[in-house]
Scaffold this active site. Structure first.
Site, PDB file in Angstrom:
ATOM      1  N   CYS A 172       0.806  -1.403  -0.309  1.00 20.87           N
ATOM      2  CA  CYS A 172       0.142  -0.219   0.332  1.00 20.87           C
ATOM      3  C   CYS A 172       0.816   1.248   0.474  1.00 20.87           C
ATOM      4  O   CYS A 172       2.502   1.546   0.254  1.00 20.87           O
ATOM      5  CB  CYS A 172      -0.457   0.145   1.246  1.00 20.87           C
ATOM      6  SG  CYS A 172      -0.310   0.319   2.519  1.00 20.87           S
ATOM      7  N   ASP A 187      -6.143  17.214 -26.085  1.00 23.73           N
ATOM      8  CA  ASP A 187      -5.716  17.226 -28.080  1.00 23.73           C
ATOM      9  C   ASP A 187      -6.205  17.305 -28.788  1.00 23.73           C
ATOM     10  O   ASP A 187      -7.281  16.740 -28.626  1.00 23.73           O
ATOM     11  CB  ASP A 187      -4.653  15.714 -27.327  1.00 23.73           C
ATOM     12  CG  ASP A 187      -4.323  15.831 -28.838  1.00 23.73           C
ATOM     13  OD1 ASP A 187      -3.784  16.516 -29.386  1.00 23.73           O
ATOM     14  OD2 ASP A 187      -4.839  14.494 -29.783  1.00 23.73           O
ATOM     15  N   ASP A 196       0.580  11.891 -26.467  1.00 21.26           N
ATOM     16  CA  ASP A 196      -0.765  12.147 -25.369  1.00 21.26           C
ATOM     17  C   ASP A 196      -0.003  11.580 -24.023  1.00 21.26           C
ATOM     18  O   ASP A 196      -0.228  11.867 -23.233  1.00 21.26           O
ATOM     19  CB  ASP A 196      -1.675  12.291 -25.511  1.00 21.26           C
ATOM     20  CG  ASP A 196      -1.750  12.995 -27.418  1.00 21.26           C
ATOM     21  OD1 ASP A 196      -1.320  14.073 -27.500  1.00 21.26           O
ATOM     22  OD2 ASP A 196      -3.177  12.310 -27.965  1.00 21.26           O
ATOM     23  N   ASP A 216      -5.350  11.287 -27.394  1.00 18.50           N
ATOM     24  CA  ASP A 216      -5.148  10.051 -27.803  1.00 18.50           C
ATOM     25  C   ASP A 216      -4.443   9.316 -28.301  1.00 18.50           C
ATOM     26  O   ASP A 216      -4.605   8.150 -28.873  1.00 18.50           O
ATOM     27  CB  ASP A 216      -6.426   9.765 -29.218  1.00 18.50           C
ATOM     28  CG  ASP A 216      -6.070  10.576 -30.350  1.00 18.50           C
ATOM     29  OD1 ASP A 216      -5.596  11.603 -30.632  1.00 18.50           O
ATOM     30  OD2 ASP A 216      -6.582   9.885 -31.318  1.00 18.50           O
ATOM     31  N   CYS A 257       3.892   1.538   2.767  1.00 13.22           N
ATOM     32  CA  CYS A 257       4.568   1.377   2.475  1.00 13.22           C
ATOM     33  C   CYS A 257       5.757   1.987   1.604  1.00 13.22           C
ATOM     34  O   CYS A 257       7.094   2.013   1.947  1.00 13.22           O
ATOM     35  CB  CYS A 257       4.595  -0.276   1.419  1.00 13.22           C
ATOM     36  SG  CYS A 257       3.696  -1.261   2.359  1.00 13.22           S
TER      37      CYS A 257
END
Length: 705
Positions: A3, A402, A604, A600, A6
């Site tokens: 987690c 974008d 990006d 996309d 840690c």
């Protein structure tokens, strides 16, 4: 590491070591990056980490398959879950429905023991590690709750009070949390796979000139100065400069722009881009970690490592809550003994305090809300990939889009033609030559001809002139199509009106070329990207929610401003290179804004991961989809405001659940300590808190945008 706590502990320990100026631990990639002074003993740093219970070793030169690591972890967790489930179901049946015969509790004990000590060993081991350094996290809660329920039940069974055993409580806690760990491992593996998809983009081999001979060598063996031969259709193995040859190069995997770029001797080309037409001889300038692709990979890794995790809230609470509950339980036992109560009665009240603090509801609080919110999102075409997405989405005040493939379709189309000839004849002659050239602009013309019902023919000959246009013969007539310079070279007259119209269309951001035959330019064709019909409404909805919209693109300023004006977007960053998109996001974040990025393309990916919320359009590349926090499955930009609204609603439910996960416990702890709740009622209260958070999460099924 199990987690965020840690990662924080390891980071803190490394940062305290002599010679260390900075330490950063990436939970997603299971990597630690440490800046040290010259001469620092790295072995000493490793020993410091191992001393607090973690394993660590130097990173390898070759990228590790983190996805495979989490895949194995996922398989282990699923195996443990099914073992636990097979044993837990009969325990629940025996506890809730079967008659309490003398053998019943013993059967529960036998079935529960492997669940608690085999499946649950991962929680007990981490709890012990943390206890050695006086720390606590979710593992401590899980271990404490399951062992308290199991230990008390075993004690009651041995002492002949088998009517009050809670073996099913211990088994259910371990089983449900193990199920959550399996889903967590799957999510981490998918998050890490974005980097490895990027690695796969590069060429595996390179054709190198050695003593005049072309020799195939592994791409990772290239060195600066090597001469590479790149044939049409091949990937350029690494960054370099063209020594000889001309060609159109498809750079869309790095720039996101759909139109190939004409490259000439002396110009730079990038590794992983595709040579489309002519033979190129390229001298390598950057290899390995110094290439543009490697830089993008590093940015994705760095941004992934900087993500906040909503589960840290539960870990922070548990760090205070668990020690407090233990102290209260011990005080309860001591107070009852001091008042003269028998040891079994004092122990019952102490165990009631521990059971009321069992973390079952806490373990369900976030996963149930995420599960229901994600399911509702999937129904509407919105995929949420990680739990921490909901936390970040709640504060978004700026959305950057974008352009290509996000606000626009990313497909070049014939926008129009101007000619004094018969339009169908003009399109037939010019389109036939363009379609045969193999250039993407030619494909757009061919598609436009098909849409207009114009039938194209096979040219008698075709010659592509790199960077200028194409020359071909159709029905015995030489057709020249391209830039004005090419037509001038072929002795063609160009009317001033055509040049004026060409300039006007180019100012609108269109790609325009002339075409003619028999010594005269007969007309022009314009090619343009098309705006998605839903884009304008998406921007308007964001504005109505108080969210500012902007556009970041590698395209030219003229095209970008034209499209932004059509959509009502005021802030525009044009001509932005791949790495700079993430810098635009970072600059806005430095101003205090909470930024979502919608894209996309592979270019990006760094911006998607740098942003507080990365939203990938489903029609995009695999890398963008993996790097994004949210995926719009239908590629519809109007789903962006829907995603933000749903994420905010889910975050609100998560916060409510975390409150209710503790409300029952905190309110009932004093009652248990003063003897008003026995362990049976405490377990019922714990179950009630679990039911509450589940029912609250189910409200998200009725979400409407």
């Amino acid at each position: 590491m199990t987690c965020a706590t840690c990662a924080v502990r390891i980071e803190r320990v490394l940062g305290r070591q002599e010679g260390v100026s900075r330490a950063a631990v990436n939970l997603a990639a299971t990597m630690a990056e440490v800046d040290v002074a010259p001469g620092t003993d790295v072995t000493r740093l490793m020993e410091a980490v191992e001393k607090i219970g973690y394993g660590i070793k130097p990173a390898q030169e070759e990228p590790r398959d983190v996805q495979e690591h989490y895949g194995e972890d996922e398989r282990v967790q699923w195996r443990r879950f099914w073992i636990a489930a097979v044993l837990t179901v009969p325990v629940m049946v025996l506890a809730m429905f079967a008659p309490m015969t003398p053998w019943n509790p013993w059967a529960q004990a036998v079935l529960t023991t492997p669940v608690v000590f085999y499946v649950g060993w991962q929680f007990h081991r981490m709890a012990f590690r943390l206890a050695r350094s006086f720390s606590a996290n979710m593992d401590t809660l899980i271990s404490m709750g399951s062992l308290a329920a199991y230990g008390y039940s075993l004690w009651a069974l041995i002492n002949g009070t088998s009517d009050h055993v809670y073996f099913e409580t211990a088994a259910v806690i371990v089983t449900l949390i193990t199920l959550g760990r399996a889903f967590e491992a799957r999510a981490k593996g998918r998050a890490s796979s974005a980097v490895h998809r990027l690695l796969d983009l590069g060429a595996k081999e390179a054709r190198v000139l050695l003593d005049g001979e072309e020799v195939m060598v592994p791409a990772h063996n290239l060195a600066p100065g090597d001469l590479m031969v790149v044939l049409p259709g091949e990937k350029i193995p690494t960054d370099g400069v063209i020594e000889s040859g001309e060609s159109a190069v498809d750079e869309s995997m790095l720039t996101g722009e759909s139109v190939p770029v004409d490259r000439f001797p002396g110009e730079a080309v990038l590794g992983a881009t595709v040579n489309q037409s002519g033979r190129l001889v390229v001298r390598a300038t950057s290899v390995g970690a110094d290439t543009a692709l490697a830089g993008i990979i590093r940015m994705v890794e760095a941004a992934q490592g900087s993500k906040a995790d909503i589960q840290r809230l539960a870990d922070r609470i548990s760090g205070i809550f668990v020690p407090t509950v233990i102290v209260i339980a011990l005080i309860t036992v001591g107070a009852w003994l001091w008042s003269g109560a028998p040891i079994d009665e004092a122990l019952i009240h102490g165990v009631a305090v521990l059971i009321i603090a069992c973390p079952c509801a806490l373990g369900l609080a976030t996963p149930t809300a995420v599960m229901v919110g994600s399911g509702r999102g999937a129904e509407m075409g919105v995929l949420f990939k990680r739990a921490e997405v909901f936390e970040r989405a709640g504060a978004i005040d700026t959305v950057l889009f974008d352009k290509t493939g996000t606000l626009t379709t990313g497909a070049m189309r014939l926008a129009g033609l101007v000619t004094d000839e018969d339009p169908d004849l003009f399109l037939r002659l010019v389109g036939s030559v363009e379609a045969a050239s193999g250039h993407p602009l030619g494909k757009a013309v061919a598609l436009g001809a098909d849409e207009r019902g114009v039938e194209l023919v096979e040219p008698e000959s075709v010659k592509a002139v790199t960077g200028a246009g194409v020359i071909g013969v159709v029905d015995g007539v030489e057709i020249v199509a391209g830039k004005p310079g090419l037509l001038n070279e072929r002795g063609m007259e160009i009317a001033p009106g055509l040049l004026e119209e060409m300039g006007r269309l180019e100012k609108e951001g269109r790609t325009v070329f002339l075409a003619g035959w028999d010594g005269k330019a007969r007309g022009l064709l314009s090619i343009a990207d098309t705006v998605r019909p839903e884009a304008a409404s998406a921007v308007a909805r964001l504005r109505s929610h108080g969210v500012e919209a902007g556009m970041v693109t590698g395209d030219n300023e003229v095209t970008a401003n034209r499209i932004a004006a059509d959509l009502g977007i005021e802030q525009v960053w044009a001509g932005v290179m791949p790495g700079d998109k993430a810098e635009v996001v970072s600059a806005l974040q430095a101003e205090g804004r909470k930024v979502a990025f919608v894209g996309d393309g592979i270019n990006d990916a760094p911006a998607l991961t740098q942003a507080d919320l990365g939203i990938a359009v489903g029609s995009g590349t695999d890398v963008a989809l993996e790097a994004g926090d949210v995926v719009l499955l239908q590629g519809d930009p109007s789903l962006v405001p829907t995603a933000i609204d749903l994420a905010r609603s889910t975050l609100r439910v998560i916060r409510q659940n975390l409150f209710w996960a503790f409300a029952y416990n905190v309110a009932a702890i004093p009652l248990a300590a003063f003897g008003y709740l026995d362990p049976m009622i405490a377990a019922a209260a714990m179950a009630a808190s679990s039911v509450t958070v589940v029912m609250n999460a189910l409200r998200l099924r009725r979400f409407r945008p």
